[in-house]
Design an enzyme around this catalytic site. Structure first.
Site, mmCIF file in Angstrom:
data_model
loop_
_atom_site.group_PDB
_atom_site.id
_atom_site.type_symbol
_atom_site.label_atom_id
_atom_site.label_comp_id
_atom_site.label_asym_id
_atom_site.label_seq_id
_atom_site.Cartn_x
_atom_site.Cartn_y
_atom_site.Cartn_z
ATOM 1 N N ASP A 307 -3.720 -3.481 -8.255
ATOM 2 C CA ASP A 307 -2.843 -2.517 -8.909
ATOM 3 C C ASP A 307 -1.407 -2.973 -8.646
ATOM 4 O OD1 ASP A 307 -1.860 -0.429 -10.344
ATOM 5 O OD2 ASP A 307 -2.983 1.120 -9.308
HETATM 6 C C1 BGC Z 1 -1.084 2.255 -12.018
HETATM 7 C C2 BGC Z 1 -2.120 1.545 -12.855
HETATM 8 C C3 BGC Z 1 -1.460 0.866 -14.011
HETATM 9 C C4 BGC Z 1 -0.448 -0.110 -13.458
HETATM 10 C C5 BGC Z 1 0.243 -0.936 -14.518
HETATM 11 C C6 BGC Z 1 0.060 1.357 -11.647
HETATM 12 O O1 BGC Z 1 1.105 2.060 -11.092
HETATM 13 O O2 BGC Z 1 -1.691 2.785 -10.866
HETATM 14 O O3 BGC Z 1 -3.100 2.454 -13.277
HETATM 15 O O4 BGC Z 1 -2.395 0.244 -14.809
HETATM 16 O O5 BGC Z 1 0.536 0.619 -12.748
HETATM 17 O O6 BGC Z 1 1.094 -0.189 -15.267
#
Ligand code: BGC
Length: 770
Positions: A307
């Protein structure tokens, strides 16, 4: 790619299509021969191509594939000078970036892809990721709302529409679906998932993946999906985002894992790990999750992306001492691509050289990443998603807008309808429309609408006006103060109640009041946990003030999570849960209110009576003291009942359904059949979600008091009836014991069929012998 073969990519594709011949690729003095054919490519030939390409890659270039950067906005202009963008730009040209995110639009995507394809040594095309969560431009209901439809074909179609629009702007990878099961409405991200139930959640997860990926990833209008967040993110303590997760084996295997396993089995292209620690280990460095379970036990062939910065966050967790250790721990644990931590690109090379990370770890990760690029057809044409004409045609395509309305209607849940106040008569009543969300064109778009044009939702009042010319409107109170934006906390109006008197005066002169209340679209989502589950700000005060002068209220709720609305349930005669329905909000709401569409949604998550009951969910275990008892020594609260306000699976219709004649055929223990009859006994045509639950009466591990194991959405004309059939195989009957083994208990089972998890209409039992 260009330099790899010494041809331009376009020329190469044409050449390959015409010849389909052997091409020899030079790597230093070594000759690598591989057969390259035009698409569609078989998985065998993909493996051959991967091997050939990897044989040409330096260690640095391999690590580059494992690196993902957020886009930088001057990518399409002259070479950037800002420090980070400059570095990213340089890395792109050196082939040190495998994927980017948040770069969208045919022009931008093409420009960035050109840099990599034309300027890096091997020209390996980029993956372009984006959070396409509930629509790209044509925003559909938030995922929790869509889950309330219990309509798998529609949910699949919703993801399909999102993929068509996203692929038309150059995106080839979405960070969806979020398949985290959650039982805590305080957590802001409940809006992004399918709610509390593992069975429903798994089916929906598979439908969404199918919608995004279609049956052929190399088609230009399908995109790679990503199952996130592996694992346990939905179980953050106290519903606080990013918080600690500590769960037992049974919950991990039986509640958290199944939707992930279901999509892994159905071919989801990628996984994303999560921000949280789980039982003491951050997911990003969790070998048990990523290697032992996902890649070894489930034999998953796709790759795992971290993530956003979750690697780096392991330093704050107190798990890694520095970025170098982040790289070592994450790579060794099976996190294949690093999103925005800069850990791999900075440190993996020295870690491999010093033997801290084995070369085979790198090779395995790169193989997985390249495989997806081949499957998407990016090596055949890196610009396959870059067609300006298609971009123009697909965005806000009339079919997509029509679909968004169908999806929004199907997501609406009728929670209360005393004395059939609903549906309303067209043009026959003096209607007051009141509330801060009634005329809001932004909030109904919900949280994940990064690419949406703001303020383009049809408001409730715009929708209602299409059915009645006898309406007046008063806002009552403001919900938020000032401008709202995705990264900022919304400011809630807690003080200015000056508009209430106007709303009350209007309500006094009206026959019916439609109140549109709830949460702002940016009050749920990432980083948006709440400690209260009430109507935020002054809305409760507004509701009570209006109620004091006119009790004929239809409360339309727009919210991104279950709310605790005990007062409203006690007093307000009609309550409609509309969630955040997306671009077609007002049309969908109005069609339900005026009976043009008979609501059929069912709650995918329990609504508590008070926040103190949370976590509350239907498939809990029985305690040893289930009660009720006269004295205090049983499992209960002294100040609140145990029951929720609205249970999982609950939702009314304008018609009624009668259930009868449940028959179980358990002659074959691995194929139990359950049949029943359902009849529409009311005046309206309608749809009912028939739900089948089981209880495993005894076991080596205690089992929940009931578990959803089948559902069927049935459409019936007034007076019509149908037979509904369910099949229970080992898959439905079994569960994981505390050793992680899937078993079916030889014991008595109870089958319960009904209209919600609470409203069980029919019961039967059967036995499975040893
Ligand atoms: C989130 C993810 C997301 C990623 C990219 C993160 O902060 O937890 O779910 O896909 O950002 O935007």
């Amino acid at each position: 790619m260009k330099r790899w073969f010494g041809f331009t990519v376009q020329f190469l594709v044409v050449f390959l299509i015409i010849t389909g011949f052997f091409i020899s690729c030079k790597q230093g003095s070594k000759q690598v021969e591989t057969t390259i054919q035009p698409t569609p490519t078989t998985s065998d030939s993909i493996e051959v191509k991967i091997a050939a390409l990897m044989a040409k890659m330096t260690l640095e270039e391999k690590i580059g594939q494992m690196n993902q950067y957020n886009g930088f906005w001057d990518a399409t202009g002259p070479a950037p000078s800002e420090k980070k963008a400059k570095l990213k730009y340089a890395h792109l040209r050196k082939g040190l970036v495998g994927a980017v995110l948040n770069v969208t639009g045919v022009d931008k995507v093409r420009k960035l892809q050109e840099i990599v394809v034309n300027e890096s040594r091997l020209g390996i095309p980029l993956l372009f990721g984006f959070d396409v969560i509930h629509g790209y431009k044509t925003i559909t209901p938030i995922p929790l709302a869509e889950a309330a439809s219990w309509d798998l074909p529609l949910i699949e179609q919703s993801a399909r529409v999102a993929a068509i629009e996203a692929s038309a702007v150059g995106i080839n990878w979405t960070f969806a679906p979020m398949v985290d099961i959650t039982r805590d409405a305080r957590w802001g991200r409940v809006m992004e998932g399918a709610g509390e139930d593992t069975y429903l959640g798994s089916k929906i997860a598979v439908a969404r993946v199918k919608g995004f990926q279609g049956s052929d990833l190399s088609a230009p209008n399908t995109i790679a999906a990503c199952a996130k967040h592996f694992a346990g993110y939905g179980f953050s303590e106290a519903g606080k985002d990013y918080n600690t997760v500590d769960v037992g084996t049974s919950t991990l295997y039986n509640i958290i894992f199944p939707p992930f396993k279901a999509v892994a089995d159905s071919g989801v292209a990628t996984f994303m790990n999560s921000f949280n620690i789980i039982n003491g280990i951050p997911s990003t460095a969790n070998k048990f999750l990523q290697r032992d379970i996902l890649k070894d036990k489930w034999k998953y062939k796709g790759f795992v992306v971290s993530d956003w910065g979750s690697g780096l966050e392991m330093i704050d967790h107190g798990f890694a001492k520095d970025l170098k250790q982040v790289a070592e721990l994450s790579a060794n644990a099976g996190s294949d691509m690093d999103m925005e931590s800069y850990a791999y690109v900075t440190h993996l090379k020295e870690l491999v050289e010093s033997g801290k990370v084995e070369m085979k770890v790198i090779d395995e990760a790169v193989r997985r990443i390249l495989r997806l690029k081949f499957e998407l057809g990016l090596f055949d044409d890196p610009y396959r998603y870059c067609n300006l004409k298609n971009e123009k045609e697909q965005i806000y395509h009339p079919d997509h807008l029509a679909f968004a309305l169908t999806m929004a209607k199907s997501s609406i849940v009728l929670l209360k309808n005393t004395n059939q106040l609903l549906p309303l008569n067209k043009n026959q009543q003096r209607i007051a429309v009141i509330g801060p969300l009634a005329d809001d064109k932004s909030s109904p778009l919900g949280n994940w609408r990064l690419a949406a044009d703001d303020n383009n939702a049809v408001t409730a009042i715009e929708g209602i006006r299409k059915f009645s010319s006898t309406i007046s409107y008063a806002k009552g109170v403001n919900l938020v103060i000032g401008k709202t934006s995705f990264p900022e906390e919304v400011k809630i109006n807690e003080t200015d109640s000056s508009g209430i008197s106007e709303a009350v005066a209007l309500a006094k002169q009206s026959e019916v009041v439609i109140m549109v209340l709830g949460e702002h679209g940016l009050q749920s989502g990432e980083g948006r946990s709440r400690s209260k589950l009430d109507l935020p700000g002054l809305q409760q005060q507004l509701l009570e003030a209006v109620y004091a002068v006119n009790k004929n209220i239809v409360l339309v709720l727009m919210n991104g999570r279950p709310l605790a609305l005990t007062w409203a349930d006690e007093h307000i005669p009609a309550i409609v849960e509309a969630w955040q329905p997306g671009i077609q909000s007002g049309n969908a709401i109005a069609q339900v209110l005026f009976g043009e569409y008979n609501p059929s949604g069912k709650l995918p998550m329990t609504f508590p009576r008070t926040v103190g009951q949370v976590p509350i969910y239907y498939n809990h275990f029985s305690t040893g003291r289930p009660g009720p008892k006269k004295e205090v020594f049983w499992s209960h609260y002294i100040d609140e009942v145990n029951e929720p306000l609205y249970p999982f699976g609950f939702g009314l219709s304008y018609t009624n359904f009668a259930y009868s004649n449940l028959k179980i055929d358990a002659a074959n223990a691995t194929l139990i059949k359950a049949d029943l009859t359902i009849k529409n006994t009311g005046q309206f045509a309608g749809e009912e979600v028939v739900q089948l639950y089981i209880r495993t009466k005894t076991g080596t591990v205690v089992r929940p008091i009931k578990e959803l194991k089948g559902f069927s959405k049935v459409e019936l004309q007034p007076g019509a009836s149908k037979t509904v059939s369910f099949i229970l195989t080992n898959e439905e009957l079994g569960y994981y014991n505390n050793d992680g083994n899937f078993i079916v208990e030889p014991c008595e089972y109870e089958v319960m069929v009904g209209s919600s998890s609470k409203d069980i209409r029919l019961k039967e039992k059967f036995q499975i012998d040893k």
